[in-house]
Design an enzyme around this catalytic site. Structure first.
Site, PDB file in Angstrom:
ATOM      1  N   ASN A   4       0.862  -1.179   0.000  1.00  0.00           N
ATOM      2  CA  ASN A   4       0.000   0.000   0.000  1.00  0.00           C
ATOM      3  C   ASN A   4       0.904   1.237   0.000  1.00  0.00           C
ATOM      4  OD1 ASN A   4      -1.782   2.067   0.408  1.00  0.00           O
ATOM      5  ND2 ASN A   4      -2.506   1.375   2.410  1.00  0.00           N
TER       6      ASN A   4
ATOM      7  N   ARG B  86      -4.754  12.547  13.594  1.00  0.00           N
ATOM      8  CA  ARG B  86      -6.214  12.679  13.665  1.00  0.00           C
ATOM      9  C   ARG B  86      -6.813  11.839  14.797  1.00  0.00           C
ATOM     10  NH1 ARG B  86      -5.124   9.328   9.289  1.00  0.00           N
ATOM     11  NH2 ARG B  86      -6.360   7.414   9.059  1.00  0.00           N
TER      12      ARG B  86
ATOM     13  N   GLY C  66     -10.600  -0.738  12.670  1.00  0.00           N
ATOM     14  CA  GLY C  66     -10.277   0.542  12.047  1.00  0.00           C
ATOM     15  C   GLY C  66     -11.138   0.916  10.858  1.00  0.00           C
TER      16      GLY C  66
ATOM     17  N   GLU D  50      -3.479   0.138  -6.125  1.00  0.00           N
ATOM     18  CA  GLU D  50      -3.792   1.432  -6.736  1.00  0.00           C
ATOM     19  C   GLU D  50      -5.078   2.049  -6.205  1.00  0.00           C
ATOM     20  OE1 GLU D  50      -3.847   0.545 -10.887  1.00  0.00           O
ATOM     21  OE2 GLU D  50      -1.695   0.075 -10.982  1.00  0.00           O
TER      22      GLU D  50
ATOM     23  N   GLY E 214      -0.548  -0.847   6.995  1.00  0.00           N
ATOM     24  CA  GLY E 214      -1.035  -0.867   8.364  1.00  0.00           C
ATOM     25  C   GLY E 214      -2.105  -1.924   8.571  1.00  0.00           C
ATOM     26  N   ASP E 215      -2.876  -1.756   9.645  1.00  0.00           N
ATOM     27  CA  ASP E 215      -3.934  -2.705   9.966  1.00  0.00           C
ATOM     28  C   ASP E 215      -5.012  -2.748   8.881  1.00  0.00           C
ATOM     29  OD1 ASP E 215      -2.674  -3.404  12.307  1.00  0.00           O
ATOM     30  OD2 ASP E 215      -3.831  -2.027  13.562  1.00  0.00           O
TER      31      ASP E 215
END
Length: 502
Positions: A96, A268, A459, A129, A154-155
Site C-alpha cells: 500500500n 487525527r 479501524g 492502486e 497498516g492494519d
C-alpha cells in the site's frame, strides 16, 4: 542442531542463509589469516535477537585452508536449511503506497526485499492502486502457487488481504459467507505483515514490536501463529471479519470523527479521541452473549498469551470436542445465552490484547490469540472523571477491569441491538425470554439518549448498529510466533510450530 558463533548458539531454524565468501587480498593480510596460503571462507547469516522483541540480521564468517572442507560445510548447512519445510519459497506481496506516512514502497525495497533475496525467496509484488485492490486480486490469482501472502502497510491493509484470503477460501469451498452459522474453512496460507501504516496493532500483538526488519525475519524463518477471527453479520448478511478490536460507542465515535480528518495523518486519532472524550456520549441497547466455557482462563487472570501458548492449544482441543458433540446432538444453538440491557459509554470485543506502544498491555491483557474466544468489555455510563481513570489504566500496570462500571466476559458469540433499533423493530434476531436463559436487571434501561453510535471494526466503520458476532477458532495463520517472554518460549515454539503447519 546449532551453529556456534563467538558468543552464542544459533539454532538452524534461525539461520537465514549460507553463502560462499570471496576472500580479498586485504582480508588475507589480517592477523592469523596471513599464515594461510589460500584461505577459503563461507558466511552464515542468522537472526540476532535484541531487546524488546527486535530481530536483526547478523552474520559470521568461517575460514579454512581446505577448499573441499569449506564446500562440505556449505553443502551441509544448505541441506539443513532445505529441511526447514515451514519456510516460504514463493510469496505474493501487496504494497500500500498511500498508508501511514506513504513509506510502504520505500520500506519494502530498502529493508525487506534485500532480506528476501538473501534467503532465496521469490516474490510477485503488486502495488495497490485503489481501495480493495488486494482483496479483489486475491479472488483472481492462482493462490496455490504461493507459500504465503505478505502485506506492506497498516492494519487496514492487513484487513483487506485477510478478507480477500478468507473470502477466496470460502468461495472455493462453496461456503456461503452470508450464513452466520456456517462453519468456515480454515486458511492454510499464512499472511505476513510488514508494518508501514498509521496503526500496526496486529503486528505489535503477535510479534511484540512494530518493526519491518523483525517482521521480515519472522516470515523468512517460516514462523506460524494461528489466529481467531470474528465474523460479523446483520440480518443474515455478511458485513466484515475482525481480528483485533470491534468497538461501539467511544472507539466507534473516534473512528467516525477521524475519517473526516484524514488530511491530518496519524495525528487525527489523538484529536478525535480528545474530542470524543469531551462529548461523553453514552448509548442504550441490549447485548446478549454465549460464554466461552471451553477456554481455560478468564479475562481477569494474569495468564498472558505467549509463544507456544498452552491455553490456546488446550482450548482449541476442548472446542473441537464440543463441536463434535454438538454436531451429534444439534444443541449448540440452545446453549445458555446471557442478556444485559443498559447504557454504555463503550462496548468492546477483542480477539487479542490490542497492545501497542501507547498501551503496552492493551485493552484486554489476558486475551488469547487462538483460543476460540473474544473478550467482551462493557463500560457502563459513568462520570467523565471515572471514564478517564479507566482510560489511563490502559497505559499503566493497574487492573483496568477493577471498576464497578466495567464488566468483562469471555465469549464465543454475541449480539447487540441498540435501543433505537429495538424501537424501530429491526433487531438482529428474536432475543425473547424463550431463547435466553438469564436477564441482567441490575441496571434498568432508560431513554435519556437514543442516538446510535457506529462500530469500529479493525479501524473500519460498520454502518449497522445491530450486529451478530461469532468467533471462528484459528481460522487463519500468520508468519509470527506470538510474543516471546524468555528462552522457554522458544523451546515451546519449536515444538508447536510444526504441529500448527500440519
Amino acid at each position: 542442531s546449532c551453529v556456534h558463533t563467538e558468543n552464542c548458539f544459533v539454532p538452524t531454524s534461525e539461520i537465514i542463509a549460507v553463502e560462499e565468501t570471496e576472500v580479498n587480498k586485504k582480508q588475507r593480510n589480517i592477523g592469523k589469516w596471513q599464515k594461510m596460503t589460500k584461505p577459503h571462507a563461507f558466511t552464515v547469516y542468522y537472526v540476532k535477537k535484541a531487546r524488546n522483541h527486535r530481530w536483526r540480521c547478523s552474520d559470521v564468517t568461517f575460514w579454512c585452508v581446505d577448499e573441499h572442507l569449506c564446500n562440505q560445510w556449505i553443502q551441509a548447512l544448505k541441506e539443513l536449511l532445505e529441511m526447514q519445510k515451514s519456510r516460504p519459497k514463493q510469496l505474493l506481496v501487496y504494497i500500500n503506497p498511500y498508508g501511514g506516512k506513504r513509506q510502504g514502497k520505500r520500506i519494502y525495497e530498502q529493508k525487506v526485499a534485500p532480506l528476501f533475496s538473501l534467503a532465496s525467496i521469490s516474490t510477485d509484488v503488486v502495488i495497490t492502486e485503489h481501495a480493495n485492490h488486494a482483496k479483489d486480486n486475491l479472488f483472481e490469482v492462482n493462490i496455490n502457487k504461493y507459500d504465503g501472502v505478505v502485506c506492506v502497510g497498516g492494519d487496514g491493509m492487513f484487513s483487506e488481504v485477510m478478507h480477500g484470503l478468507i473470502g477466496r477460501m470460502q468461495k472455493d469451498s462453496g461456503i456461503d459467507q452470508n450464513n452466520p452459522k456456517a462453519p468456515l474453512v480454515q486458511c492454510n496460507i499464512r499472511i505476513g505483515i510488514i508494518p508501514a501504516g498509521s496503526t500496526d496493532c496486529i503486528c505489535y500483538s503477535t510479534i511484540g514490536i512494530s518493526d519491518p526488519v523483525t517482521s521480515a525475519l519472522h516470515i523468512i524463518v517460516g514462523d506460524c501463529q494461528p489466529l481467531d477471527v470474528c465474523s460479523i453479520h446483520h440480518n443474515n448478511t455478511f458485513l466484515k471479519y475482525s481480528v483485533s478490536l470491534l468497538g461501539y460507542g467511544f472507539y466507534g465515535d473516534i473512528l467516525k470523527d477521524s475519517e473526516k480528518k484524514r488530511w491530518m495523518g496519524p495525528m487525527r486519532y489523538d484529536y478525535s479521541g480528545f474530542k470524543t472524550f469531551l462529548s461523553h456520549h453514552y448509548y442504550e441497547g441490549t447485548i446478549s452473549f454465549q460464554p466461552a466455557k471451553h477456554t481455560l482462563g478468564s479475562p481477569r487472570d494474569k495468564d498472558s498469551c505467549r509463544t507456544g501458548c498452552y491455553s490456546c492449544k488446550k482450548s482449541e482441543q476442548q472446542l473441537a470436542e464440543q463441536h463434535k458433540e454438538c454436531g451429534l446432538k444439534h444443541e449448540e444453538d440452545e446453549e445458555e445465552w446471557k442478556v444485559i440491557k443498559g447504557k454504555f459509554l463503550a462496548i468492546n470485543a477483542v480477539n487479542m490484547s490490542c497492545a501497542c506502544p501507547r498501551s503496552p498491555k492493551g485493552l484486554s491483557p489476558a486475551a488469547h490469540l487462538a483460543d476460540g474466544s473474544a473478550d467482551l468489555i462493557l463500560v457502563r455510563k459513568c462520570s467523565r472523571f471515572d471514564f478517564l481513570r479507566y482510560l489511563v489504566r490502559h497505559t499503566n500496570q493497574d487492573d483496568q477491569f477493577n471498576f464497578s462500571f466495567v464488566d468483562v466476559y469471555r465469549v464465543k458469540s454475541f449480539q447487540f441491538t441498540s435501543k433505537l433499533s429495538e424501537d424501530n423493530e429491526s433487531n438482529v434476531t428474536d432475543t425473547g425470554k424463550k431463547r435466553f436463559g438469564q436477564f441482567c436487571r441490575d441496571h434498568p434501561a432508560c431513554c435519556c439518549n437514543t442516538a446510535n453510535s457506529t462500530w469500529n471494526c479493525d479501524g473500519e466503520i460498520l454502518d449497522s448498529s445491530a450486529i451478530e458476532v461469532r468467533v471462528h477458532c484459528q481460522l487463519m495463520k500468520l508468519f509470527a510466533r506470538g510474543i516471546e517472554e524468555n528462552c522457554k518460549d522458544e523451546a515451546a515454539y519449536s515444538q508447536s510450530s510444526v504441529e500448527q503447519l500440519l
